[in-house]
Design an enzyme around this catalytic site. Structure first.
Site, short mmCIF file in Angstrom:
data_model
loop_
_atom_site.label_atom_id
_atom_site.label_comp_id
_atom_site.label_asym_id
_atom_site.label_seq_id
_atom_site.Cartn_x
_atom_site.Cartn_y
_atom_site.Cartn_z
CB THR A 144 49.25 35.17 23.57
OG1 THR A 144 50.47 34.84 23.96
CG2 THR A 144 48.59 34.58 24.32
CB SER A 179 51.78 31.38 31.43
OG SER A 179 51.30 31.64 30.98
CE1 TYR A 181 46.37 36.17 29.08
CE2 TYR A 181 48.81 35.78 28.75
CZ TYR A 181 48.15 36.31 28.45
OH TYR A 181 48.09 37.06 26.82
CG HIS A 182 51.31 32.30 27.57
ND1 HIS A 182 51.97 32.99 28.55
CD2 HIS A 182 51.02 33.63 26.88
CE1 HIS A 182 52.08 33.81 28.69
NE2 HIS A 182 51.92 33.95 26.98
CE LYS A 185 44.30 35.62 25.43
NZ LYS A 185 43.48 37.21 25.69
N1 LIG Z 1 49.51 43.58 25.97
C1 LIG Z 1 50.17 42.22 25.48
O1 LIG Z 1 51.41 42.57 25.00
C2 LIG Z 1 49.01 41.49 25.12
C3 LIG Z 1 50.20 40.59 24.19
C4 LIG Z 1 49.08 39.65 23.61
C5 LIG Z 1 48.07 39.52 24.33
N2 LIG Z 1 48.03 40.39 24.94
C6 LIG Z 1 46.31 40.30 24.83
O2 LIG Z 1 45.32 41.56 24.56
C7 LIG Z 1 43.84 41.65 25.67
C8 LIG Z 1 44.62 43.33 25.77
O3 LIG Z 1 45.65 42.94 27.00
P1 LIG Z 1 45.73 44.28 27.60
O4 LIG Z 1 47.73 44.29 27.98
O5 LIG Z 1 45.43 45.68 27.56
O6 LIG Z 1 45.49 43.74 29.44
P2 LIG Z 1 44.84 44.95 30.13
O7 LIG Z 1 45.21 43.95 31.43
O8 LIG Z 1 45.77 45.82 30.18
O9 LIG Z 1 43.70 45.05 29.31
C9 LIG Z 1 41.95 44.19 29.60
C10 LIG Z 1 41.16 45.02 29.84
O10 LIG Z 1 40.47 43.97 30.53
C11 LIG Z 1 39.04 44.27 31.64
N3 LIG Z 1 38.42 43.12 32.40
C12 LIG Z 1 38.91 42.10 32.66
N4 LIG Z 1 38.58 41.73 32.50
C13 LIG Z 1 37.08 41.96 32.58
C14 LIG Z 1 35.85 41.31 33.05
N5 LIG Z 1 35.51 40.26 33.03
N6 LIG Z 1 34.79 42.08 32.82
C15 LIG Z 1 34.85 43.78 31.15
N7 LIG Z 1 37.10 44.24 31.82
C16 LIG Z 1 37.32 43.17 32.10
C17 LIG Z 1 40.61 44.78 32.37
O11 LIG Z 1 40.17 45.77 33.71
C18 LIG Z 1 42.26 45.67 31.24
O12 LIG Z 1 41.14 46.92 31.87
C19 LIG Z 1 44.67 40.73 26.50
O13 LIG Z 1 43.18 39.52 26.57
C20 LIG Z 1 46.26 40.35 26.83
O14 LIG Z 1 46.14 38.66 26.79
C21 LIG Z 1 47.66 41.30 25.44
#
Ligand SMILES: NC(=O)c1ccc[n+]([C@@H]2O[C@H](COP(=O)([O-])OP(=O)(O)OC[C@H]3O[C@@H](n4cnc5c(N)ncnc54)[C@H](O)[C@@H]3O)[C@@H](O)[C@H]2O)c1
Length: 382
Positions: A144, A179, A181-182, A185
């Protein structure tokens, strides 16, 4: 390519699975429904019900004739990870599977511990599985932009040359997250960089900004293929939340002065960026980093855009500045580079009034599902 999508039930994972399957790749998705479970526990269900992953993959196959193989299990458990890697032998791994909510990671100790254990445990297992079963595979990891924080100098694309006492060296660009969470990452990036150095792994780390949007090309063929959409404080990204707030007449929740500036992108561009990174892999022994966003906006600018789109759509959108529950700079310098993905061929979908109005139209259909008390709960950082 044989592509393993980790976190394939999520906001980004499911549309990515359809997108890569459409592009002709062989796709397996893995998820343990962590996000759905946390959403139920925290009473923040999505805007509309979403079929489970198996049902979605079945529907997708009925409509397109293309298969998406589903594995349900926890990636922080080694036995499960090993079984998945051994059976599928991926050539590329798209790793989304983390707890992605900054506010959730700040709610209480248990949520913080879950975020640390889950995110680092899953990333470590992916690294070990690649080393043991498919050392030539390319890991495309979602990081991120929040890893960099908001420094008072330009943000480079992952790396920075430092000159010190007459000598120079290239380092990871300094990270200082806002945060927990960040921060996980950042720790992921450090883990990946360490194992790239000692095991010659092939890794692309995508520093992604907040994503907005609902629709992707593949979801246009059937509503049941739409991705999960959150409007609450924990799982909704800011523009998606503002759209839902505008639709139900809830004043847009601008934290503090609203000068917080970030790099944003349309969900369609996430899919294109991930595909481009995957189809043009990093070299063995390379940690390649791209800053994944297309435009920067302050929160005030986003709120103004939503108000303007609301006016076109016939809504009287109000904006309310509220005490900032987070600990962050509300006015700051922000100039991140982002040329790597453009050089690979990304053609950005810029944020337009038409896109915002289309989102408003769709969210309006489900407006009765929006519970006001779920919109803002003021999770405090300190
Ligand atoms: N959505 C955004 O704006 C955004 C921005 C920057 C980075 N990201 C990164 O992109 C990735 C996806 O984001 P998102 O918005 O789709 O999140 P999301 O929570 O919708 O998707 C992540 C998925 O991973 C699954 N998951 C988590 N831990 C798991 C585990 N131990 N085993 C199996 N499955 C597991 C969750 O159930 C979920 O369905 C994340 O890593 C997030 O940090 C997202």
């Amino acid at each position: 390519m044989r592509v393993l999508i980790l976190g394939g039930d999520g906001y980004l994972g499911w549309p990515t699975a359809m997108h890569l399957a459409s592009a002709g790749h062989e796709v397996m998705v893995v998820d343990n429904y962590l996000r759905r479970r946390v959403m139920v526990e925290e009473d923040v269900e999505p805007l509309y019900p979403v079929p489970n992953l198996v049902e979605r993959a079945r529907k997708w196959q009925q409509i397109t004739g293309r298969e998406i193989v589903v594995q349900i299990g926890d990636l922080s458990r080694w036995e499960f990870v090993e079984r998945v890697f051994k059976s599928f032998m991926p050539e590329a791994i798209v790793h989304y599977a983390e707890q992605p909510s900054a506010p959730y990671s700040m709610i209480r100790r248990e949520a913080a511990a879950l975020t640390i254990n889950n995110n680092l445990g899953a990333t470590a297992n992916v690294i070990f599985a690649v080393k043991e079963h498919c050392p030539d595979a390319h890991i495309v990891k979602l990081g991120t932009m929040g890893e960099y924080g908001t420094p008072n100098i330009d943000i480079e694309e992952g790396w920075i040359d430092i000159e010190h006492n007459g000598r120079t060296e290239k380092f990871l660009y300094p990270r200082q997250a806002g945060s927990l969470y960040h921060t996980t990452k950042i720790m992921d990036t450090d883990l990946l960089w360490y194992y790239v150095r000692i095991w010659d792994l092939r890794v692309t780390d995508l520093m992604q900004g907040p994503v907005y949007g609902i629709f992707t090309d593949e979801s246009e063929c059937d509503e049941s293929l739409l991705t999960i959409f959150s409007y609450d404080e924990l799982f909704g990204t800011v523009l998606n939340r503002f759209i839902a707030q505008a639709v139900v007449g809830y004043p847009l929740t601008v934290y503090g002065k609203g000068g917080q500036t970030r790099g944003y992108l349309n969900i369609k561009d996430t899919l294109n960026c991930v595909r481009l990174a995957m189809e043009n892999p990093a070299n063995r022994g390379e940690l390649r980093i791209f800053n994944q966003f297309t435009e920067t906006f302050s929160v005030n600018e986003l709120a103004d855009k939503v108000r303007e789109a609301g006016r076109r759509f016939g809504l009287d959108v109000r904006i309310k500045s509220m005490e900032n529950p987070r600990k962050e700079k509300e006015e700051h310098y922000y100039n991140p580079k982002h040329t790597g993905l453009l050089d690979l061929g990304l053609v950005p979908n810029k944020l337009t009034c038409e896109e915002l109005v289309r989102m408003m139209e769709y969210v309006s259909i489900h407006r009765d599902n929006i519970a006001h008390h779920k919109i803002f709960r003021g999770t405090k950082w300190a």
